[in-house]
Design a protein around this motif. Structure first.
Motif, mmCIF file in Angstrom:
data_model
loop_
_atom_site.group_PDB
_atom_site.id
_atom_site.type_symbol
_atom_site.label_atom_id
_atom_site.label_comp_id
_atom_site.label_asym_id
_atom_site.label_seq_id
_atom_site.Cartn_x
_atom_site.Cartn_y
_atom_site.Cartn_z
ATOM 1 N N ALA A 181 0.872 -1.337 0.050
ATOM 2 C CA ALA A 181 0.071 0.133 0.258
ATOM 3 C C ALA A 181 0.912 1.408 -0.067
ATOM 4 N N ILE A 182 0.480 2.287 -0.724
ATOM 5 C CA ILE A 182 1.101 3.615 -0.632
ATOM 6 C C ILE A 182 0.106 4.619 -0.390
ATOM 7 N N TYR A 183 0.153 5.302 0.663
ATOM 8 C CA TYR A 183 -0.406 6.225 1.304
ATOM 9 C C TYR A 183 0.056 7.553 1.050
ATOM 10 N N ILE A 184 -0.536 8.373 0.231
ATOM 11 C CA ILE A 184 -0.372 9.634 -0.130
ATOM 12 C C ILE A 184 -1.185 11.050 0.453
ATOM 13 N N CYS A 185 -0.312 11.491 1.292
ATOM 14 C CA CYS A 185 -0.949 12.647 2.088
ATOM 15 C C CYS A 185 -0.550 14.099 1.169
ATOM 16 N N ARG A 233 10.034 5.151 -6.091
ATOM 17 C CA ARG A 233 10.639 4.221 -4.988
ATOM 18 C C ARG A 233 9.639 3.589 -4.204
ATOM 19 N N ALA A 234 8.465 4.156 -4.083
ATOM 20 C CA ALA A 234 7.327 3.561 -3.029
ATOM 21 C C ALA A 234 6.785 2.390 -4.002
ATOM 22 N N LEU A 246 4.521 5.928 3.429
ATOM 23 C CA LEU A 246 3.621 7.023 3.613
ATOM 24 C C LEU A 246 4.352 8.195 2.929
ATOM 25 N N LEU A 247 3.871 8.917 1.976
ATOM 26 C CA LEU A 247 4.346 10.035 1.210
ATOM 27 C C LEU A 247 3.813 11.335 1.728
ATOM 28 N N GLU A 248 4.289 12.306 2.221
ATOM 29 C CA GLU A 248 4.060 13.427 2.488
ATOM 30 C C GLU A 248 4.324 14.432 1.295
#
Length: 340
Positions: A181-185, A233-234, A246-248
């Motif tokens: 999973a990739i969580y993009i804030c 990368r993610a 987690l990408l901010e």
């Protein structure tokens, strides 16, 4: 080495496919910008009902990150999702028709601005409940791992969602079970009219990932290439290691929270907005392409004219499209059950 020689060397090192991809990114961002401007105009004319949250200023986030995904990956987003839908490949006609509440819209006119959906593209919704889709994305990542596929599940949300319990539960589960999973804030600094520093005990949202021993990055959201590289990368981490990220991505919306919200004067100043406009992602990327010798100002104007024509076509299509039949109110309420 002179700067001219260095520039020529850099240009030569860029292959044709990459050069075209970079130009395509500019077109996608221009399409989102012009589409959102037209949507704002349509809302003011009463063509669009309900809520309408524009993506102007944040285009590089959707375009750069979605460019790193595969066709089989899953995407969910918050209610500010017009840009993501277009970047994923939904037609401007189907998105505009949905905003108009018409039968030819991507959700048959029953979703509207906040609920765009196209299962064929793995685009599983804009979601109106803040943070409500974060656990859903975690479930999609679990499904991919359970079935032994290399699919990745991506979730877009604003910084205001990270104070919800669903955010913490979902990320803890993803880290514990090592889910792709990739969580993009998309941190645009304001949850409606509340500045981040007034609502969060810590300023760096990426640090929240440390609670779950999860990989994280802070990314410049106004540079589409920087976003793409961080997303690559993610995605690699998710596909090969089955580890979440987690990408901010720090960005800024140039418009109000929604069409009912003023651009400035209420919770932010005109000067603040104008300062951020100096790093408009379209200008940042257009300047990069010109510096690389991949396009000139006339070329940018030609792309813009083509995009404006496409958006006008979408507007006319949506305006003339039929309303949903009344009986459609009773469809899609329950999942179909097969006999036997």
């Amino acid at each position: 080495m002179t700067s001219t020689k260095a520039e020529k060397q850099k240009k030569k090192s860029l292959d044709d496919a990459t050069a075209q991809r970079w130009r395509d990114w500019l077109r996608q961002m221009l399409l989102i910008r012009r589409f959102e401007e037209k949507a704002g105009e349509a809302y003011s004319l009463g063509k669009i009902g309900g809520f309408c949250h524009l993506y102007i200023g944040q285009e590089a986030v959707a375009v750069g990150s979605i460019a790193a995904l595969g066709a089989g990956d899953y995407i969910t987003a918050s209610y500010r999702e017009h840009g993501h839908a277009l970047a994923r490949g939904m037609s401007s006609r189907s998105v505009m028709a949905e905003l108009f509440g018409k039968a030819d819209g991507c959700s048959a006119g029953k979703g509207g601005s906040m609920h765009l959906f196209d299962v064929s593209l793995g685009f599983l919704g804009g979601h109106g409940i803040v943070g409500g889709h974060i656990p859903l994305t975690t479930g999609m990542a679990f499904s991919a791992k359970y079935r032994g596929t290399d699919e990745v599940a991506v979730c877009y949300f604003g910084e205001a969602a990270v104070n919800n319990g669903a955010f913490h539960e979902a990320l803890n589960m993803a880290a514990l079970w090592k889910l792709p999973a990739i969580y993009i804030c998309e941190n645009n600094r304001y949850g409606m009219g509340t500045a981040l520093e007034r609502a969060s005990a810590i300023y760096d949202i990426s640090e929240r990932a440390c609670s779950y021993d999860m990989a994280n990055e802070v990314v410049d959201g106004q540079d589409v290439l920087t976003v793409y590289q961080a997303m690559e990368r993610a995605v690699t981490r998710a596909r090969t290691e089955k580890h979440p990220t987690l990408l901010e991505i720090r960005t800024y919306r140039f418009m109000g929270h929604s069409m009912s919200d003023p651009i400035h004067g209420h919770y932010r100043t005109r000067e603040e907005v104008e300062e951020h406009r100096k790093r408009d992602p379209l200008i940042v990327w257009g300047d990069r392409l010109k510096a690389e010798g991949l396009i000139d100002e006339d070329g940018i104007k030609a792309i813009d004219a083509d995009v404006i024509s496409e958006v006008e076509d979408a507007y006319q299509f949506a305006d003339k499209a039929p309303d949903p039949e009344p009986g459609m109110l009773f469809t899609d309420v329950y999942a179909p059950v097969e006999d036997g």
